[in-house]
Every structure is written in C-alpha cells, then in structure tokens.
Design a protein around this motif. Sequence first.
Motif, PDB file in Angstrom:
ATOM      1  N   GLY A  62      51.327 179.234  82.066  1.00  0.00           N
ATOM      2  CA  GLY A  62      51.489 178.947  80.644  1.00  0.00           C
ATOM      3  C   GLY A  62      51.626 177.495  80.250  1.00  0.00           C
ATOM      4  N   ASP A  63      51.511 177.261  78.913  1.00  0.00           N
ATOM      5  CA  ASP A  63      51.327 175.925  78.367  1.00  0.00           C
ATOM      6  C   ASP A  63      50.134 175.271  79.077  1.00  0.00           C
ATOM      7  OD1 ASP A  63      53.297 176.373  76.536  1.00  0.00           O
ATOM      8  OD2 ASP A  63      54.701 174.885  77.317  1.00  0.00           O
ATOM      9  N   VAL A  64      49.081 176.059  79.152  1.00  0.00           N
ATOM     10  CA  VAL A  64      47.809 175.581  79.704  1.00  0.00           C
ATOM     11  C   VAL A  64      47.324 174.455  78.795  1.00  0.00           C
ATOM     12  CG1 VAL A  64      45.435 176.232  80.279  1.00  0.00           C
ATOM     13  CG2 VAL A  64      47.305 177.914  80.558  1.00  0.00           C
ATOM     14  N   GLY A  68      51.780 180.291  77.163  1.00  0.00           N
ATOM     15  CA  GLY A  68      53.088 179.676  76.948  1.00  0.00           C
ATOM     16  C   GLY A  68      53.275 179.376  75.479  1.00  0.00           C
ATOM     17  N   ASN A  69      54.408 178.771  75.136  1.00  0.00           N
ATOM     18  CA  ASN A  69      54.714 178.539  73.719  1.00  0.00           C
ATOM     19  C   ASN A  69      53.729 177.580  73.053  1.00  0.00           C
ATOM     20  OD1 ASN A  69      56.397 176.984  75.652  1.00  0.00           O
ATOM     21  ND2 ASN A  69      56.922 175.780  73.851  1.00  0.00           N
ATOM     22  N   HIS A  70      53.111 176.694  73.832  1.00  0.00           N
ATOM     23  CA  HIS A  70      52.132 175.784  73.237  1.00  0.00           C
ATOM     24  C   HIS A  70      50.743 176.405  73.135  1.00  0.00           C
ATOM     25  CE1 HIS A  70      54.272 171.857  72.968  1.00  0.00           C
ATOM     26  NE2 HIS A  70      55.087 172.479  73.801  1.00  0.00           N
ATOM     27  N   ASP A  71      50.551 177.549  73.765  1.00  0.00           N
ATOM     28  CA  ASP A  71      49.214 178.153  73.773  1.00  0.00           C
ATOM     29  C   ASP A  71      48.916 178.879  72.470  1.00  0.00           C
ATOM     30  OD1 ASP A  71      48.104 177.426  76.345  1.00  0.00           O
ATOM     31  OD2 ASP A  71      49.784 178.562  77.193  1.00  0.00           O
ATOM     32  N   PHE A  77      54.754 184.941  83.952  1.00  0.00           N
ATOM     33  CA  PHE A  77      54.841 184.657  82.514  1.00  0.00           C
ATOM     34  C   PHE A  77      55.541 183.319  82.332  1.00  0.00           C
ATOM     35  CE2 PHE A  77      59.267 185.903  82.248  1.00  0.00           C
ATOM     36  CZ  PHE A  77      59.387 186.900  83.195  1.00  0.00           C
ATOM     37  N   HIS A  78      55.573 182.829  81.102  1.00  0.00           N
ATOM     38  CA  HIS A  78      55.967 181.433  80.878  1.00  0.00           C
ATOM     39  C   HIS A  78      57.483 181.186  80.849  1.00  0.00           C
ATOM     40  CE1 HIS A  78      55.278 177.327  79.666  1.00  0.00           C
ATOM     41  NE2 HIS A  78      56.002 177.474  78.578  1.00  0.00           N
ATOM     42  N   HIS A  79      58.210 181.932  80.020  1.00  0.00           N
ATOM     43  CA  HIS A  79      59.615 181.610  79.738  1.00  0.00           C
ATOM     44  C   HIS A  79      60.557 182.225  80.776  1.00  0.00           C
ATOM     45  CE1 HIS A  79      57.540 181.196  75.858  1.00  0.00           C
ATOM     46  NE2 HIS A  79      58.465 180.316  75.545  1.00  0.00           N
ATOM     47  N   GLY A  87      57.378 179.015  84.278  1.00  0.00           N
ATOM     48  CA  GLY A  87      57.307 177.561  84.129  1.00  0.00           C
ATOM     49  C   GLY A  87      58.223 177.145  82.992  1.00  0.00           C
ATOM     50  N   HIS A  88      57.687 176.404  82.030  1.00  0.00           N
ATOM     51  CA  HIS A  88      58.335 176.094  80.751  1.00  0.00           C
ATOM     52  C   HIS A  88      59.411 175.007  80.825  1.00  0.00           C
ATOM     53  CE1 HIS A  88      59.511 176.655  76.641  1.00  0.00           C
ATOM     54  NE2 HIS A  88      60.643 177.273  76.898  1.00  0.00           N
ATOM     55  N   PHE A  89      60.318 175.089  81.802  1.00  0.00           N
ATOM     56  CA  PHE A  89      61.417 174.118  81.855  1.00  0.00           C
ATOM     57  C   PHE A  89      60.998 172.799  82.523  1.00  0.00           C
ATOM     58  CE2 PHE A  89      64.784 177.749  81.993  1.00  0.00           C
ATOM     59  CZ  PHE A  89      64.696 177.894  80.617  1.00  0.00           C
ATOM     60  N   SER A 106      51.929 175.088  86.503  1.00  0.00           N
ATOM     61  CA  SER A 106      52.392 175.448  85.159  1.00  0.00           C
ATOM     62  C   SER A 106      52.419 174.211  84.278  1.00  0.00           C
ATOM     63  CB  SER A 106      53.799 176.059  85.227  1.00  0.00           C
ATOM     64  OG  SER A 106      54.073 176.759  84.034  1.00  0.00           O
ATOM     65  N   ASP A 107      52.383 174.450  82.988  1.00  0.00           N
ATOM     66  CA  ASP A 107      52.591 173.381  82.015  1.00  0.00           C
ATOM     67  C   ASP A 107      51.642 172.197  82.234  1.00  0.00           C
ATOM     68  OD1 ASP A 107      55.248 174.238  80.411  1.00  0.00           O
ATOM     69  OD2 ASP A 107      55.346 174.915  82.485  1.00  0.00           O
ATOM     70  N   THR A 108      50.356 172.529  82.219  1.00  0.00           N
ATOM     71  CA  THR A 108      49.344 171.475  82.321  1.00  0.00           C
ATOM     72  C   THR A 108      49.218 170.724  80.992  1.00  0.00           C
ATOM     73  OG1 THR A 108      47.723 173.222  81.908  1.00  0.00           O
ATOM     74  CG2 THR A 108      47.994 172.517  84.171  1.00  0.00           C
TER      75      THR A 108
HETATM   76 FE   LIG Z   1      56.647 175.749  77.468  1.00  0.00          FE
END
Ligand SMILES: [Fe+2]
Length: 294
Positions: free
Chosen positions: A48-50, A82-85, A168-170, A206-208, A7-9
């Motif tokens: 997420g946040d790929v 994710g939120n950055h995607d 999912f991301h969050h 992921g995310h955190f 996650s969060d690459t």
């Molecule tokens: Fe995130």
Amino acid sequence: MRILHLSDTHLDRFDGPNKHGVNATQSLRRMLADLAAVRDIDVVVVSGDVADDGSPEAYGAAREIVGEFASARNVPVLYSTGNHDERGAFTKILGSGHLDPSGNDRADSVIATGRGERAAVSVIDGYRFITLDSLVPEKGYGWISEEQLTWLRGVLEEPAPHGTVLVFHHPPITLDVEVQRSLGLRNPADLADAIRGSDVQLILCGHFHLQIFGYLESSAVWVTPGVVSRIDLTAPARTERAVRGASATLVQLGTPTSPMFHTLHARDPQVGETVYELDEPQLRAVIEKLGQES
Ligand SMILES: [Fe+2]
C-alpha cells in the motif's frame, strides 16, 4: 517461501523530487537495484501507498519498475491499497492488484463491494495470499469493512496447503504512541475475530514507515519500513522525523524457525538525512485532520 515485502513507495505522476525533496521513483529504483543479488524470491508484495498522488501514471510507474524486477525473476507481484491510494486508478492499472510475472491479472478470486474495495486471493506454491483493502478515503487511519471480513471468513473456512498470509496497509498493532494509535487500523479486534482458529500465520503491513513485529491472535504481524522514507522513534516525544533510506524486508516462511524477517537497506548516499520534521503542533494537526472519524 521467500517474500520480498515492499511498502509505501509513494510514487508520483512525475519522476522528480516531491515536496520534501525526495524522488520517490528514484528511491524505488535504488532499492530494487540494491536487491539485484538477492536470490530465491518467490513473490513480491507491496502493502500500500503505492502512489502518493493516486494518479494512473504513478501506478503505471509501479507496474513498470516493480514488474521489471518481478518478470526478471519470473515471480508474481501482489499490491494492496493504502491511504494515499485511489481505488479507481489502482484498479485501472493494477486490476485486482495480483499480477503474474508478465503483468496479467492472476487473482484466483476477488471481492466485489459497492465501494469498489480491492481484496483478492492468490495461491502461490501452496501459500494463500489475501490482500485486503483498509483504505478509508480522505482519512489516514484504516478500517476493514464488515463486507470484507465476512468474505474473508468464507475464504478461510478451507485451509490452504501451507497456510495463509494477509497483506494490507494499516497495521493492526501499534507501539504506544498517539500517531500510530490514531492512524493505524481502527478495528483490529474485528480482524482478530475473523482469523481466530484459521490458518493465517502472517500479516504483512506498512504505513508507519518503520519496522515493528507483534502478534494478532496466533498470527505474526510484520510492519515493514517505507521505500520512500524511514521514520523511527528517536525524534522527541509527540513529534515525527522522517529520514532518507529506502528499506524493504525479506520474509522467510516454511522453515522450522519461520516466520523470519530480514530488513534490507538501500545504499543511499543521503541515508539518514532528514526528509521532514513535524513539531508537536504540526503532528497534532495531522492527527486531527486524518484521524478524526467522519
Ligand atoms: Fe500510509
């Protein structure tokens, strides 16, 4: 069933140091290189946040680097947003997010919403994997829309041979810290309603950028640490510190003691070095900017 959970690459359009001095592409490559000897992986999941910058080039890099790892093992890769995607670029390069070992879209079904949300289903060796889209554009917190939850309820009406995994991301669970409460999934109770009595046995998020284990209804919830950086709660209260040290999780399903989780750490010579520190006013500003509902 063994899942490699990344996650969060946070990949950028360029292969170089980001504003914090971390080369996200190198971090991913190093993580995967250190996983070379890990065998019997059945699927790779990226929650997420790929991309950090939402650029097509960043998704192209993920597709190439993670895809190479997956194709060498002949396993599929499932991505969620994710939120950055950015949904448009994500879709252009990764389609539904469910790719077979050759990089072709392999989703059994996908959702189509007016907002372009990405949610899809793939059954792999009898396990049903459902990616959901918890991205709220311009925000840090997550939300799973009513449309997706209705669709999810429909999919879950029929159980899968070996049960269901949501990705999912969050995270729908949080430790008792404000940044997680503010920037986590904002409607976990709605999701709990949707999965109650279903065969969902595991939720991967992921995310955190840190690992947490908990439950939502009767489903285990696992939050994997980040590939680009790692955060923990050793920083003073109401501040945040991210350090170097790409990590991932090996998830084991299908044994009497499952689900089991093993966190894997890349052998980064700079592991533990500070990536960034946010003092109390800085973290407050982040929470206010990204956590406020518009
Ligand atoms: Fe995130």
